[in-house]
Design a protein around this motif. Structure first.
Motif, PDB file in Angstrom:
ATOM      1  N   GLN A  22       0.821  -1.400   0.173  1.00 58.74           N
ATOM      2  CA  GLN A  22       0.096   0.255   0.107  1.00 58.74           C
ATOM      3  C   GLN A  22       0.510   1.525   0.040  1.00 58.74           C
ATOM      4  O   GLN A  22       1.280   1.521   1.444  1.00 58.74           O
ATOM      5  CB  GLN A  22      -0.803   0.025   0.811  1.00 58.74           C
ATOM      6  CG  GLN A  22      -1.969  -1.101   1.695  1.00 58.74           C
ATOM      7  CD  GLN A  22      -2.570  -1.345   2.441  1.00 58.74           C
ATOM      8  OE1 GLN A  22      -3.150  -1.946   2.864  1.00 58.74           O
ATOM      9  NE2 GLN A  22      -2.718   0.066   3.094  1.00 58.74           N
ATOM     10  N   LEU A  78       0.254   4.475  -0.321  1.00 59.47           N
ATOM     11  CA  LEU A  78      -0.065   5.560   0.150  1.00 59.47           C
ATOM     12  C   LEU A  78      -0.857   5.079   1.593  1.00 59.47           C
ATOM     13  O   LEU A  78      -0.847   6.601   2.053  1.00 59.47           O
ATOM     14  CB  LEU A  78      -1.450   5.883  -0.525  1.00 59.47           C
ATOM     15  CG  LEU A  78      -2.024   5.919  -2.318  1.00 59.47           C
ATOM     16  CD1 LEU A  78      -2.758   5.957  -2.437  1.00 59.47           C
ATOM     17  CD2 LEU A  78      -0.844   6.869  -2.289  1.00 59.47           C
ATOM     18  N   SER A 124      -3.338   2.902   6.355  1.00 58.64           N
ATOM     19  CA  SER A 124      -4.651   3.862   6.080  1.00 58.64           C
ATOM     20  C   SER A 124      -5.766   4.156   4.909  1.00 58.64           C
ATOM     21  O   SER A 124      -6.582   4.153   4.865  1.00 58.64           O
ATOM     22  CB  SER A 124      -4.854   4.682   6.802  1.00 58.64           C
ATOM     23  OG  SER A 124      -4.342   6.188   6.363  1.00 58.64           O
ATOM     24  N   SER A 125      -4.810   3.905   3.896  1.00 55.08           N
ATOM     25  CA  SER A 125      -4.869   3.909   2.779  1.00 55.08           C
ATOM     26  C   SER A 125      -5.071   2.397   1.544  1.00 55.08           C
ATOM     27  O   SER A 125      -4.365   1.848   1.467  1.00 55.08           O
ATOM     28  CB  SER A 125      -4.591   4.689   1.674  1.00 55.08           C
ATOM     29  OG  SER A 125      -4.977   4.827   0.600  1.00 55.08           O
ATOM     30  N   ASN A 173      -6.452   2.643  -0.435  1.00 54.81           N
ATOM     31  CA  ASN A 173      -6.821   3.141  -2.820  1.00 54.81           C
ATOM     32  C   ASN A 173      -6.066   2.736  -3.503  1.00 54.81           C
ATOM     33  O   ASN A 173      -6.513   2.676  -5.228  1.00 54.81           O
ATOM     34  CB  ASN A 173      -6.733   5.209  -2.490  1.00 54.81           C
ATOM     35  CG  ASN A 173      -7.818   5.674  -1.572  1.00 54.81           C
ATOM     36  OD1 ASN A 173      -8.985   4.520  -1.010  1.00 54.81           O
ATOM     37  ND2 ASN A 173      -8.030   6.641  -1.503  1.00 54.81           N
ATOM     38  N   GLU A 230      -7.911   7.221  -7.652  1.00 55.05           N
ATOM     39  CA  GLU A 230      -6.764   6.951  -7.966  1.00 55.05           C
ATOM     40  C   GLU A 230      -6.450   6.371  -9.711  1.00 55.05           C
ATOM     41  O   GLU A 230      -5.313   6.466 -10.046  1.00 55.05           O
ATOM     42  CB  GLU A 230      -6.128   5.632  -6.756  1.00 55.05           C
ATOM     43  CG  GLU A 230      -5.278   5.862  -5.916  1.00 55.05           C
ATOM     44  CD  GLU A 230      -4.406   7.551  -5.989  1.00 55.05           C
ATOM     45  OE1 GLU A 230      -3.354   7.530  -6.128  1.00 55.05           O
ATOM     46  OE2 GLU A 230      -4.958   8.809  -5.415  1.00 55.05           O
TER      47      GLU A 230
END
Length: 333
Positions: free
Chosen positions: A197, A199, A202-203, A205, A233
């Motif tokens: 992840q 990003l 917590s993301s 996306n 995204e």
């Protein structure tokens, strides 16, 4: 004298058993000498053959590779070192240095244990191991070095060992210790899949998935690379992938469906991972892509294609049943 002659006649008879009907004649001293010489030559030849056979048996009694790997692990109370075929330096996610080796260095699991015990988790940090190709003559040993003992599948380092010329060698590794929130899957047949992840934790996306397989020499073979994005995204990738642009136009924020592009060898596949909240929207998206000549797959359509690709490469791993083929890890004290 008579006893000696009888004994010699018996010896001659025994030597000629199975050679047909033979008339036994008187044996003089010259014949006895010739017989003794023949017996000595035969004995020498037999001894030489026996020695060669014994040597061959000893050569065949090589220590099985799996036993050498267990000795390296120290699970039977034995300790052994391995030789590094790679240059490696491993730090924790927080930057704590754990261990490093250069090509040709001796590797000790005790040294690695000491290195990881320096983390904030202390003695809770345990190495784990599993085997790939254990039913083969040359199995591969995988050792997992965790970053967090409570989440061993997150940000870890995998070390792969093989036996070469009667010695254990570190032949390759996969280190995600310092990567951005990377979660790993390890299969019983050597399949490795990592989801990162970029990003942040917590993301979700944007997800980057990389899938490998460990071959029978312990080397990592690159299988698939996949980039997944939600609508917010996907719009940033529309210039490179038309399917992403269409997806960003049609799906609103708050919809947790993903569009992805998966690279498999020389082929490229676009995939829709629907959250199931709007099946009509999913159908319209697939139709819109189809009008522009873009084939969009769902997961169930794609898995058999990927499975076929893996089997074409000569591997037996089945990615349609991953949940039941998770590697079974054993913890080292």
């Amino acid at each position: 004298m008579m006893k000696r002659r009888i004994a010699m006649i018996l010896v001659a008879s025994l030597m000629l058993v199975g050679c047909g009907s033979v008339k036994v004649k008187e044996i003089d001293e010259e014949m006895v000498g010739r017989q003794s010489s023949t017996e000595e030559s035969s004995l020498e030849a037999t001894t030489a053959e026996a020695t060669e056979e014994t040597t061959e048996v000893e050569e065949e009694k090589e220590v099985p590779a799996v036993d050498l790997l267990y000795n390296f692990l120290g699970v039977d109370g034995k300790t052994a070192s391995a030789v590094s075929d790679v240059e490696i330096s491993v730090d924790s996610y927080d930057g704590e240095h754990y261990f490093d080796y250069k090509v040709g260095d001796a590797i000790s699991l005790e040294e690695i244990k000491t290195g990881i015990s320096k983390s904030g988790w202390g003695d809770e940090m345990k190495l784990s191991y599993t085997f790939f190709y254990q039913d083969k003559k040359s199995p591969i040993l995988a050792v997992l070095v965790p970053d967090n003992p409570n989440y061993k599948d997150e940000n870890n380092c995998l070390l792969f060992f093989a036996v070469k010329d009667g010695e254990v060698h570190l032949v390759s590794y996969k280190d995600t210790m310092c990567d951005e929130y990377t979660y790993g899957y390890v299969g019983q047949g050597g399949l490795l899949s990592y989801k990162s992840q970029p990003l942040g934790r917590s993301s979700g996306n944007l997800l980057i998935n990389k899938t490998y397989i460990v071959d029978k020499d312990g080397q990592l073979v690159d299988l698939f690379n996949e980039t997944m994005a939600v609508a917010s995204e996907a719009e940033y990738m529309g210039d490179d992938h038309r399917a992403f642009a269409i997806f960003a136009e049609m799906y609103a924020d708050g919809n947790w469906s993903y569009v992805s592009v998966l690279e498999c060898g020389a082929d490229k596949y676009y995939v829709l991972y629907s959250d199931g909240s709007d099946t009509d929207l999913d159908a319209r998206f697939i139709e819109a892509c189809d009008k522009e000549g873009i084939k969009v797959y769902n997961r169930n359509e794609l898995l058999p294609i990927l499975n076929g690709y893996i089997q074409e490469l000569g591997y037996e791993e089945d990615i349609t049943d991953l949940d039941n083929k998770v590697a079974k890890w054993n913890e080292l004290d």
